[in-house]
Design an enzyme around this catalytic site. Sequence first.
Site, mmCIF file in Angstrom:
data_model
loop_
_atom_site.group_PDB
_atom_site.id
_atom_site.type_symbol
_atom_site.label_atom_id
_atom_site.label_comp_id
_atom_site.label_asym_id
_atom_site.label_seq_id
_atom_site.Cartn_x
_atom_site.Cartn_y
_atom_site.Cartn_z
ATOM 1 N N GLY A 277 -19.392 -44.968 15.717
ATOM 2 C CA GLY A 277 -19.892 -43.666 16.189
ATOM 3 C C GLY A 277 -19.112 -43.100 17.366
ATOM 4 N N LEU B 199 -15.108 -49.876 20.408
ATOM 5 C CA LEU B 199 -14.226 -49.130 21.325
ATOM 6 C C LEU B 199 -12.798 -49.653 21.261
ATOM 7 N N THR B 200 -12.211 -49.554 20.077
ATOM 8 C CA THR B 200 -10.783 -49.832 19.925
ATOM 9 C C THR B 200 -10.034 -48.647 20.532
ATOM 10 N N ASP C 153 -10.832 -40.670 -0.104
ATOM 11 C CA ASP C 153 -10.152 -40.243 -1.334
ATOM 12 C C ASP C 153 -8.873 -41.049 -1.587
ATOM 13 N N GLU C 154 -8.359 -41.693 -0.519
ATOM 14 C CA GLU C 154 -7.106 -42.449 -0.678
ATOM 15 C C GLU C 154 -7.244 -43.607 -1.647
ATOM 16 N N TYR D 20 -3.797 -49.611 4.339
ATOM 17 C CA TYR D 20 -5.059 -48.980 4.756
ATOM 18 C C TYR D 20 -5.941 -48.689 3.542
ATOM 19 N N ASN E 177 -10.283 -35.170 6.765
ATOM 20 C CA ASN E 177 -11.099 -34.401 7.706
ATOM 21 C C ASN E 177 -10.229 -33.846 8.835
ATOM 22 N N LYS F 218 -3.318 -38.329 14.062
ATOM 23 C CA LYS F 218 -3.476 -37.744 12.732
ATOM 24 C C LYS F 218 -2.788 -36.378 12.722
ATOM 25 N N TYR G 271 7.046 -35.407 7.764
ATOM 26 C CA TYR G 271 7.583 -36.484 6.923
ATOM 27 C C TYR G 271 8.196 -35.944 5.627
ATOM 28 N N ARG H 128 -2.540 -32.406 0.862
ATOM 29 C CA ARG H 128 -3.827 -32.980 1.228
ATOM 30 C C ARG H 128 -4.909 -31.919 1.024
ATOM 31 N N ASN I 112 1.902 -29.941 3.319
ATOM 32 C CA ASN I 112 2.057 -30.190 4.762
ATOM 33 C C ASN I 112 2.902 -29.122 5.461
HETATM 34 P P1 NAD Z 1 -11.475 -43.172 13.867
HETATM 35 O O1 NAD Z 1 -10.254 -44.011 13.807
HETATM 36 O O2 NAD Z 1 -11.457 -41.904 14.629
HETATM 37 O O3 NAD Z 1 -12.686 -44.045 14.471
HETATM 38 C C1 NAD Z 1 -12.968 -45.350 14.066
HETATM 39 C C2 NAD Z 1 -14.046 -45.907 14.977
HETATM 40 O O4 NAD Z 1 -14.382 -47.245 14.539
HETATM 41 C C3 NAD Z 1 -13.620 -46.016 16.443
HETATM 42 O O5 NAD Z 1 -14.639 -45.536 17.292
HETATM 43 C C4 NAD Z 1 -13.413 -47.510 16.641
HETATM 44 O O6 NAD Z 1 -13.627 -47.949 17.985
HETATM 45 C C5 NAD Z 1 -14.432 -48.083 15.675
HETATM 46 N N1 NAD Z 1 -14.098 -49.461 15.255
HETATM 47 C C6 NAD Z 1 -12.904 -49.903 14.782
HETATM 48 N N2 NAD Z 1 -12.970 -51.225 14.529
HETATM 49 C C7 NAD Z 1 -14.247 -51.610 14.827
HETATM 50 C C8 NAD Z 1 -14.936 -52.843 14.754
HETATM 51 N N3 NAD Z 1 -14.318 -53.976 14.329
HETATM 52 N N4 NAD Z 1 -16.232 -52.888 15.100
HETATM 53 C C9 NAD Z 1 -16.861 -51.761 15.548
HETATM 54 N N5 NAD Z 1 -16.261 -50.568 15.648
HETATM 55 C C10 NAD Z 1 -14.962 -50.488 15.293
HETATM 56 O O7 NAD Z 1 -11.921 -42.940 12.359
HETATM 57 P P2 NAD Z 1 -12.402 -41.625 11.585
HETATM 58 O O8 NAD Z 1 -11.235 -40.805 11.246
HETATM 59 O O9 NAD Z 1 -13.555 -41.041 12.308
HETATM 60 O O10 NAD Z 1 -12.907 -42.289 10.210
HETATM 61 C C11 NAD Z 1 -14.238 -42.775 10.094
HETATM 62 C C12 NAD Z 1 -14.430 -43.342 8.697
HETATM 63 O O11 NAD Z 1 -14.209 -42.327 7.737
HETATM 64 C C13 NAD Z 1 -13.486 -44.481 8.346
HETATM 65 O O12 NAD Z 1 -14.206 -45.436 7.588
HETATM 66 C C14 NAD Z 1 -12.408 -43.818 7.529
HETATM 67 O O13 NAD Z 1 -11.815 -44.731 6.629
HETATM 68 C C15 NAD Z 1 -13.214 -42.755 6.813
HETATM 69 N N6 NAD Z 1 -12.463 -41.560 6.405
HETATM 70 C C16 NAD Z 1 -11.764 -40.828 7.312
HETATM 71 C C17 NAD Z 1 -11.104 -39.670 6.918
HETATM 72 C C18 NAD Z 1 -10.334 -38.814 7.884
HETATM 73 O O14 NAD Z 1 -9.695 -37.859 7.452
HETATM 74 N N7 NAD Z 1 -10.382 -39.078 9.187
HETATM 75 C C19 NAD Z 1 -11.147 -39.277 5.572
HETATM 76 C C20 NAD Z 1 -11.856 -40.050 4.659
HETATM 77 C C21 NAD Z 1 -12.521 -41.179 5.096
HETATM 78 O O1 TDX Z 2 3.498 -37.167 12.050
HETATM 79 C C1 TDX Z 2 3.081 -36.958 10.893
HETATM 80 N N1 TDX Z 2 3.837 -36.195 10.030
HETATM 81 C C2 TDX Z 2 3.466 -35.939 8.756
HETATM 82 O O2 TDX Z 2 4.196 -35.253 8.021
HETATM 83 C C3 TDX Z 2 1.841 -37.500 10.414
HETATM 84 C C4 TDX Z 2 0.967 -38.345 11.304
HETATM 85 C C5 TDX Z 2 1.482 -37.211 9.112
HETATM 86 N N2 TDX Z 2 2.268 -36.474 8.298
HETATM 87 C C6 TDX Z 2 1.827 -36.205 6.923
HETATM 88 C C7 TDX Z 2 1.461 -37.448 6.133
HETATM 89 C C8 TDX Z 2 0.383 -36.958 5.211
HETATM 90 O O3 TDX Z 2 0.950 -36.393 4.038
HETATM 91 O O4 TDX Z 2 0.620 -35.450 7.005
HETATM 92 C C9 TDX Z 2 -0.314 -35.857 6.013
HETATM 93 C C10 TDX Z 2 -1.587 -36.328 6.679
HETATM 94 O O5 TDX Z 2 -1.288 -37.515 7.381
HETATM 95 P P1 TDX Z 2 -2.403 -38.276 8.235
HETATM 96 O O6 TDX Z 2 -3.012 -37.341 9.214
HETATM 97 O O7 TDX Z 2 -1.796 -39.536 8.756
HETATM 98 O O8 TDX Z 2 -3.534 -38.570 7.139
HETATM 99 P P2 TDX Z 2 -3.504 -39.338 5.735
HETATM 100 O O9 TDX Z 2 -2.409 -40.320 5.698
HETATM 101 O O10 TDX Z 2 -3.562 -38.299 4.656
HETATM 102 O O11 TDX Z 2 -4.893 -40.142 5.838
HETATM 103 C C11 TDX Z 2 -6.068 -39.465 6.350
HETATM 104 O O12 TDX Z 2 -6.910 -39.053 5.305
HETATM 105 C C12 TDX Z 2 -7.615 -40.025 4.594
HETATM 106 C C13 TDX Z 2 -6.831 -40.364 7.317
HETATM 107 O O13 TDX Z 2 -5.964 -40.846 8.337
HETATM 108 C C14 TDX Z 2 -7.486 -41.514 6.608
HETATM 109 O O14 TDX Z 2 -8.267 -42.281 7.534
HETATM 110 C C15 TDX Z 2 -8.369 -40.964 5.524
HETATM 111 O O15 TDX Z 2 -8.942 -42.006 4.772
#
Ligand code: NAD
Ligand code: TDX
Length: 332
Positions: free
Chosen positions: A8, A35-36, A124-125, A147, A177, A186, A204, A211, A246
């Site tokens: 959270g 809190l990583t 979705d990955e 991942y 998201n 991200k 990249y 996406r 992108n």
């Molecule tokens: P984030 O990296 O911002 O946050 C992850 C959180 O998990 C952090 O607060 C971290 O401290 C905590 N955490 C990590 N390891 C832990 C452990 N061992 N015990 C307790 N807490 C721990 O992640 P996010 O982007 O908010 O993603 C949240 C979830 O949604 C993840 O499961 C991710 O796979 C999924 N998800 C994310 C996206 C995206 O675009 N960000 C898309 C689809 C799914």
């Molecule tokens: O520096 C960058 N340059 C770039 O071109 C980075 C960080 C990313 N990219 C590209 C790679 C991907 O095609 O942008 C796109 C999005 O990259 P990320 O933000 O790293 O996301 P992605 O790899 O798509 O994964 C994300 O969506 C699914 C989240 O990180 C995951 O946690 C989630 O499950």
Amino acid sequence: MKILVTGGAGFIGSNFVRHVLTAHADDAVINFDKLTYAGNLENLRDVETDPRYRFVRGDIGDRAQVLEAMEGVDAVVHFAAETHVDRSNAGAAEFLSTNVTGTFTLLEAARELKVARFVAIGTDEVYGSIAKGAARELDPLNPSNPYSASKAAADLLARAYWTTHRLPVIVTRSSNNFGPYQYPEKVIPLFITNAIEDKPLPLYGDGKNVRDWLYVLDNCAAIDLVLRKGKEGEIYNIGGSHEVENIVLTRQVLHLVGKPETLITPVVDRPGHDRRYALDSGKAHGLGWKPTHTFPKALEATVSWYKEHEAWWKPIKSGAFRTYYEKQYQSR
Ligand code: NAD
Ligand code: TDX
């Protein structure tokens, strides 16, 4: 409802905690987070004095800590994970221990405590790259990077606990998201903050990877609906239905920040870079969910948020963080 939210203090988790406390006056939330590097209590400063909210620092892989935090809750919403693909490519150990073993520890505890609802947040990955069309919930999983492979393992394990043990599990799989409080590794927050600082935007490969973008508050609404109205044992795709290359996204970000396209800097491609993700979210729509934010407005709001919250991201981007993407930038 008393809800244990794991992760959270991260991006989606913190937005979800705030959403629940705002939308449901009778709910209470325990935020269980290790809190990583990605967890940040600043994300929830505004709710920390709410008597319905409690933070517990703990590791989802630690059985004793998990059992203590989970005791007496009505539902678990499990976000905690290692989430960044590039980090998993550099080293996957933490991805396996947190995403797989950590999820296993939570499922075991939920089974032991007979928790009435367990929402496992997936991605979705797990479907892998999709050349045409859109992934449906029962399509085969085909993850490409450490991942997404670790997330697929967690997803399958959660479903196995439904099939075998009848633990009331529901899985959501969302698309990418974006929005406030996203860690600036991200692509969207990285590019917004780099643009604000007049730094290169490392794009990249050929920049044509696609996406499907989902505003984080729309995902929170979907997860909340699934938590209350979803069917046990089911999977729900949660997509933004807004696919963008992108390079197009990068130009949009630069336009909104008001910076020149000369900041776009092609760099070597991410190994195993999935070309395109796309979700069929018909099932979630059938439950009554639809995104309510349009992509252009949500992106504009996100750019404004990062412009107005330099105090949140500047400390994160100082020091060790910088070496991570600059290393890639220099290797082009
Ligand atoms: P984030 O990296 O911002 O946050 C992850 C959180 O998990 C952090 O607060 C971290 O401290 C905590 N955490 C990590 N390891 C832990 C452990 N061992 N015990 C307790 N807490 C721990 O992640 P996010 O982007 O908010 O993603 C949240 C979830 O949604 C993840 O499961 C991710 O796979 C999924 N998800 C994310 C996206 C995206 O675009 N960000 C898309 C689809 C799914
Ligand atoms: O520096 C960058 N340059 C770039 O071109 C980075 C960080 C990313 N990219 C590209 C790679 C991907 O095609 O942008 C796109 C999005 O990259 P990320 O933000 O790293 O996301 P992605 O790899 O798509 O994964 C994300 O969506 C699914 C989240 O990180 C995951 O946690 C989630 O499950």
